[in-house]
Enzyme design. Structure first.
Site, PDB file in Angstrom:
ATOM      1  CB  ALA A  35     -46.230 120.210 -29.176  1.00  0.00           C
ATOM      2  CB  SER A  36     -42.249 120.490 -26.435  1.00  0.00           C
ATOM      3  OG  SER A  36     -42.254 119.161 -26.907  1.00  0.00           O
ATOM      4  CB  THR A  37     -45.135 125.499 -26.482  1.00  0.00           C
ATOM      5  OG1 THR A  37     -46.464 124.982 -26.617  1.00  0.00           O
ATOM      6  CG2 THR A  37     -44.493 125.600 -27.854  1.00  0.00           C
TER       7      THR A  37
END
Lengths: 637, 372
Positions: free
Chosen positions: A330-332
């Site tokens: 995800a956004s990591t």
């Protein structure tokens, strides 16, 4: 009778005849003596060596002696795996006068159940009378004390102490440290294939998981031999020769047991994992997966009921979530992607776009909706990372194309094993055209690229991969293999293992690294940063990135409603970060399954871990408390 | 009956008590070697030594007593001895006491003994008496009757079953016949008949365990933990002794109990292991000395009966030695024959020394005339 007539005449002839026969008899006697002597000559001279060998083979037995397994310490010298004496009640049958009576009297003193007595009697039949037979295998300290006080009443019954592995921190280290258990048939086969069976001749336990398994060769040591003289019953008469075993290597881990305990504490009963690395060398400071279990159960053979419990639990405690849990990053991974965009000059640090909360491609009817339905307005690469703007990254991914993304993310180590010293590791999935073709026999669609642009779609990574990639960001391309083993413990001195570097990521423009690291700093410390709330008031400066991985796709116009979704379908909360910002000492990844938003759920966990790590430090700087205004917007990514 | 000493001036203290000095010396040396070996073979058990010393004392006493009896008395008693012996063997057949899987003992209330032991002396006495009645060399008919006289007790004993003793008894009788000068043709004929008899013996007379012993003898390694164990361990003991031996009390095969029947039938293996080939040759020299001395006594004996009896006793003694050593070292099948004067054990020792008592009587009690 005629006899009288001829007696005198025959006397001399008879004597001569007898003398002749006597000589013949003596010759035969001589011949027989020669036979005996030549046979003995054959046995004692010609075949002497063969018989000497067989004679020695009769009397000399070589008994293997198991080496003591190496101990395992944490980075501060705290013992994590030790060899503790376990006490067994043993009976030497020939020294017991009345066995039945002894058993009854022992039963009055210590509890011995029928099964143990049945096993004992079975074993009794198979063993020689002078060999000790175990009656009870694991006495506790009180039982040992009770028996010792009464030992004089039980000749032939003794308490024997053997060393067995013990893990004092129980469930706090299980997935990382692993455990040893009895060598089984499969282990034996593997050992003999590796030509190691001789070295394990006296060993009963072998590493089955974690560090205990990975570093088995170091920990086990070298078998010793005791050459003994035995009699025909196999009783040992004396020791002829003793070659002591070489104990296994004591190991020191990079692990800080207090960080492990803290991780166990902060995760409570939540499913998830925490990995903490030293960004300067890849050392694994903490690696904890929740829920965990007590490894000591396995050392002496776990009951089938307990084992089934672990196996069938829906929380899947046997999985090492930190290294085997494969989650959409995800956004990591937005900082990583941004770096590639900058490097490939798809974007510049100054590039701006206006986000209305939705993204659409030409000729594609699908509308991608940002987690923030109103949009983020004007965003550049920095604010897009800070606020975790999806639209910005959709657009960038679209323009980068999947091939450049896969190639560069592959350089960060996605889709590959990190090389940590654990066998329990997954490599995750790095999406690419080839991968989709191979897995689904489908061509790559443009829409697939869009999902990958925010770390979703086919993309999965382990928390360990994520935190390793963060250390790569911190080190601006220098990559380290995460190492649990810190070094060898040689009588108090630690022989440190050198850090293992991987092929670095070559980027032309160093300034690009600063852009994304600064944006991670902003995520934690700037006004609209997604992890700002979580780190408010920290006494150190940190940087990080939140992530919220959708496990179900939400229909075009529906809104994600956590309460209405089944628990196991709720979003995973992710967080990666490091601190202190200007001279990083730790990098962390937190992955919580079905916990919801990363900023709200995972970031506070990371904060707690960092707080704990820096709790005694006074040399750290924090930003002066700015405006305490609370931007309480709902934050998901 | 006239009895005169050959040369009163040369009469020694030994001949006055009817003891043959060299023979006694040889026997005493053997007995000492025996005690030393029993001490090693029996696990340094003084009790064993004490019991053996008592037995030796009893046996020597019997020997001294029998040495005092004039040979003529033996000659006269021969036939009665033989008949009583045979009757007792028949008695054993019907009323015998079992022991160790064989029916060998007669229980006379106050003492249990083996009549076969009596026959060890009664048979040579009987044959010597019977055959010396004829002009020597004897014709074939008396020899065949002699064989019959030997055969009856032999078969009775073999039936018990006690193969070892029956073979010894048969050979003692046959030796008397041989020394009496039985025709070579007959010897060849008997040998051929004997080999023809062997298959009959195998299929009809031998018990299963006896057959097994023979098979094991032919190939001991076929059953190394079962019937072959004794002989394999024994050969290992002897072979590993080497030339010089492992030293007294240092024999691992015996001290660590790998060797069965250490202080009885297999004591020769203990001796060989601890004293080596040199020791064994020394031991054989003592035996040879005794045998030569015995044959010398036989040759110097004055009449047919004493010559034959002395010769037969001496040669049978050697057969003991040969059979025991041959069996222990794997040359012969395992038959239960002790090593004379070395093995621990009672009955056979008394019988052996009784034989030597008769030998000494023959050696020391001579008349000027060999006429009756």
């Amino acid at each position: 009778m005629a006899k009288n007539r001829v007696t005198i005449k025959d006397h001399t002839a008879e004597a001569n005849l007898f003398a002749r026969r006597t000589v013949i008899a003596l010759l035969v006697v001589g011949l027989m003596l020669v036979m005996i002597v030549s046979n003995l000559y054959y046995l004692q001279v010609t075949r002497f060596e063969a018989y000497q060998t067989r004679s020695n083979g009769n009397r000399i037995k070589v008994l293997p002696v198991a080496p003591n397994r190496g101990l395992i310490y944490d980075r501060n010298g705290v013992l994590l795996a030790e060899n503790k004496p376990v006490f067994a009640l043993e009976v030497i049958p020939e020294e017991v006068e009345d066995l039945e009576n002894t058993l009854i009297e022992l039963g009055q003193l210590l509890y011995i159940d029928d099964e143990e007595i049945a096993d004992f009697k079975q074993e009794l039949k198979r063993q020689r009378r002078f060999k000790p037979v175990a009656l009870r295998n694991r006495l506790n300290v009180q039982e040992v004390a009770i028996f010792s006080a009464n030992q004089h009443k039980f000749p032939g019954v003794t308490v024997e102490a053997r060393l067995a592995r013990h893990y004092p921190y129980q469930a706090a280290l299980t997935h990382m440290l692993g455990y040893v258990a009895r060598i089984n048939k499969k282990d034996l086969q593997k050992l003999s294939e590796g030509g190691l069976d001789a070295n394990y001749a006296a060993t009963h336990f072998i590493g089955k998981l974690g560090v205990e398994k990975y570093h088995e060769e170091l920990l086990h040591g070298q078998v010793g031999y005791q050459e003994v003289e035995v009699n025909s019953q196999g009783r040992i008469i004396r020791t002829l020769n003793f070659e002591p075993p070489i104990p296994g290597q004591d190991l020191v881990l990079n692990i800080d047991v207090n960080m492990q305990l803290e991780a166990q504490k902060v995760l409570e009963d939540r499913r998830g994992s925490i990995v903490v690395l030293d960004p300067n060398n890849g050392g694994v400071i903490a690696l904890y997966s929740n829920p965990s279990y007590d490894p000591n159960l396995f050392v002496h053979g776990i009951s089938s009921k307990n084992y089934r419990g672990l196996l069938e639990s829906t929380d899947r405690p046997l999985i090492n979530r930190a290294t085997q849990g494969q989650y959409p990053p995800a956004s990591t991974v937005k900082p990583h992607l941004a770096l590639v965009g900058l490097e490939e000059e798809i974007i510049t640090p100054e590039f701006k776009m206006y986000d209305r909360g939705r993204y659409q491609l030409k000729n594609v009817s699908h509308i991608w909706r940002d987690w923030n339905p109103w949009g983020h307005g004007w965003v550049n690469v920095t604010s897009a990372i800070e606020q975790s703007c999806d639209t910005f990254f959709w657009d960038m991914a679209y323009r980068l194309g999947i091939d450049r993304i896969s190639e560069s993310m592959g350089e960060f180590g996605f889709g590959e094993y990190t090389g940590i010293d654990l066998y329990e590791e997954s490599d995750g999935i790095l999406p690419s055209r080839g991968l989709k073709r191979a897995r689904e026999n489908q061509p790559w669609y443009i829409g697939d690229t869009i999902s990958v642009g925010i770390g979703q779609g086919y993309w999965t990574a382990t928390p360990l991969q994520l935190v390793q990639s963060v250390t790569t960001l911190i080190n601006k391309g220098t990559r380290y293999v995460p190492q649990i083993k810190r070094g060898k413990w040689n009588s108090g001195d630690v022989v440190l293992e050198p850090a293992k570097e991987l092929r670095p990521i070559a980027m032309q423009n160093e300034a690009n690294w600063d852009v994304v690291l600064d944006a991670m700093y902003g995520t934690v410390n700037r006004e609209k940063g997604g992890a700002r709330d979580a780190f408010k008031g920290a006494k150190y400066l940190s940087a990080g990135k939140t992530g919220t991985a959708q496990l179900v796709s939400i229909a075009q116009d529906a809104k994600y409603d956590a309460d209405s979704l089944a628990e196991h379908l709720r979003d995973n909360a992710m967080y990666v970060g490091y601190a202190p910002y200007d001279a990083p000492e730790i990098a962390i990844a937190v992955a919580l399954e079905n916990a919801g938003g990363g900023g709200k759920n995972a970031a506070p966990i990371a904060r707690q871990m960092m707080d704990y790590f820096f709790k005694d430090r006074t040399d750290l700087v924090s930003i002066p408390p700015e405006q305490e205004q609370d931007d309480s917007e709902e934050e998901l990514n | 009956m006239l009895r005169t000493k050959i040369d009163p001036n040369k009469q020694s203290i030994f001949s006055r008590v009817h003891i043959d000095g060299p023979l006694l010396l040889g026997l005493l040396v053997l007995m000492s070697v025996g005690l030393v070996t029993i001490y090693a073979a029996g696990g340094q058990d003084w009790g064993l030594i004490q019991r053996q010393v008592v037995r030796l004392g009893v046996a020597l006493t019997v020997m001294f007593a029998l040495a005092q009896v004039p040979p003529l008395a033996y000659k006269r008693l021969s036939i009665y001895f033989y008949i009583i012996g045979v009757l007792m063997l028949v008695g054993v057949l019907f009323f015998g006491v079992m022991g160790k899987g064989a029916q060998r003992w007669l229980d006379l209330g106050f003492v249990r003994f083996q009549p076969s032991e009596i026959m060890k002396l009664a048979v040579p006495m009987m044959i010597a008496w019977y055959i010396s009645r004829f002009n020597l060399p004897p014709r074939n008919i008396p020899v065949l009757i002699g064989f019959l006289l030997v055969g009856i007790p032999t078969l009775l004993i073999a039936k018990q079953p006690d193969l070892g003793t029956s073979l010894l008894i048969a050979s003692s009788g046959v030796f008397a016949l041989f020394l009496a000068g039985m025709a070579w043709r007959l010897i060849v004929f008997i040998a051929l008949a004997g080999s023809a008899f062997a298959p009959i013996m195998w299929f009809f007379l031998m018990k299963e365990y006896q057959k097994q012993r023979v098979l094991t003898f032919l190939n001991p390694e076929s059953d190394p933990l079962g019937s072959g164990y004794h002989i394999i361990q024994s050969k290992i003991a002897i072979g590993s002794g080497g030339v010089e031996g492992k030293g007294w009390l240092q024999g691992t095969q015996s001290q660590l109990e790998f060797l069965p029947e250490r202080h009885t039938d297999f004591i020769f293996a203990v001796f060989s292991e601890e004293f080596g080939l040199f020791g064994v040759i020394g031991l054989l020299a003592i035996y040879a000395f005794i045998v030569i001395r015995g044959m010398l006594i036989a040759m110097r004996a004055q009449e047919g009966y004493t010559k034959l009896l002395a010769g037969s006793i001496t040669l049978t003694f050697f057969v003991y030695v040969f059979v025991n050593m041959g069996m222990v070292s794997g040359l012969l099948p395992v038959v239960g024959v002790p090593l004379p004067l070395i093995s621990y054990g009672g009955t056979s020792m008394v019988t052996l020394l009784a034989g030597f008592g008769i030998l000494m009587s023959i050696s020391t009690q001579k008349r000027l005339l060999s006429r009756q």
